[in-house]
Enzyme design. Structure first.
Site, short mmCIF file in Angstrom:
data_model
loop_
_atom_site.label_atom_id
_atom_site.label_comp_id
_atom_site.label_asym_id
_atom_site.label_seq_id
_atom_site.Cartn_x
_atom_site.Cartn_y
_atom_site.Cartn_z
CB SER A 114 42.72 1.37 82.74
OG SER A 114 43.44 1.70 81.58
CG HIS A 115 47.31 -0.30 83.63
ND1 HIS A 115 46.27 -1.01 83.05
CD2 HIS A 115 48.00 -1.21 84.38
CE1 HIS A 115 46.32 -2.27 83.44
NE2 HIS A 115 47.36 -2.42 84.25
N GLY A 116 46.59 4.38 83.34
CA GLY A 116 47.12 5.73 83.19
C GLY A 116 47.25 6.49 84.50
#
Length: 256
Positions: A114-116
């Site tokens: 995801s945001h990684g």
């Protein structure tokens, strides 16, 4: 074929920070352990970091190594879980960025959830790649030169990305073969254009905030009363201290 033992002998670094998405981190660590891998949580500081359940604080997680003391040479692959806070902290850290770049330079697999994937943007590893991510950071990837795909997971060579925590099961199915050094079951198809952005925000964070408890009137009055009591107690102590000093001074004068 059972996943157990698929990663036996592999050492996987998990790069995280305060605010890491607890559901993603927990599921990934469990899958890696079940597959026989040894994992090490690498973070910006020693001790324990606070995971999150979307916007709400969750469990504390023990850190194995501070990023400045970690070396990509000691690991066979890298995992970067997501979350609203942790990837933003990691992408601002020069040691964290260098740690990620070292995996790429060594030709080792990197997986971001995801945001990684924002960490890949800040390390310069997003350009020219097919990637997915949390839909809200789609423009960050496109502006960094990546092609954004609105699907559960995307594997582009040695880099695997996922879209949301709800896509965790699909991500884990792809993660184990990636870290085992297996080729992708469905090689990424070259695309010239990114998928369009969403037309409405995701419901997940909105629902979480909607159900957060608002402080009651009673709770606010209790806090106010406690605050008034603390102020009054401090004033009383100061006055008492002043009287004692004055009394002591008077005694000293009389003795002389």
């Amino acid at each position: 074929m059972s996943a157990t033992g698929k990663l036996a002998g592999k050492r996987i670094a998990v790069l995280a920070a305060d605010g890491v998405e607890g559901a993603e981190l927990g599921a990934a660590l469990a899958a890696l352990k079940d597959a026989g891998a040894q994992t090490a949580l690498v973070a910006l500081r020693p001790g324990r970091i606070r995971s999150m359940n979307v916007h709400q604080p969750s469990d504390l997680v023990k850190v194995d190594s501070k990023v400045e003391n970690a070396s990509a040479a000691d690991y066979d692959g890298l995992l970067i879980p997501g979350g609203y806070i942790a990837p933003d902290l990691l992408r601002q850290s020069a040691p964290a960025r260098e740690f990620v770049r070292a995996f790429d330079a060594a030709g080792k697999p990197i997986a971001a959830m995801s945001h990684g994937v924002l960490v890949l943007v800040s390390t310069g590893l997003a350009s020219g790649r097919l990637l997915t991510s949390w839909p809200g950071v789609r423009d960050d990837l496109v502006n960094a030169g990546a092609t954004w795909c609105n699907q559960e997971t995307v594997r582009d060579g040695r880099i695997l990305t996922s879209r949301t925590p709800q896509d965790c099961a699909a991500f884990l199915r792809e993660l184990l073969p990636l870290l085992a050094g297996e080729p992708a079951a469905d090689p990424a198809v070259t695309r010239a254009d990114s998928d369009p952005p969403q037309q409405a925000p995701s419901e997940l964070p909105d629902q979480s905030l909607r159900w957060l408890a608002a402080p009651s009137l009673g709770a606010m009055l209790s806090l106010a009363i406690v605050g008034v009591g603390v102020v009054a107690a401090n004033r009383s102590l100061r006055k008492r201290g002043g009287k004692e000093v004055a009394a002591g001074t008077g005694e000293a004068v009389q003795d002389s």
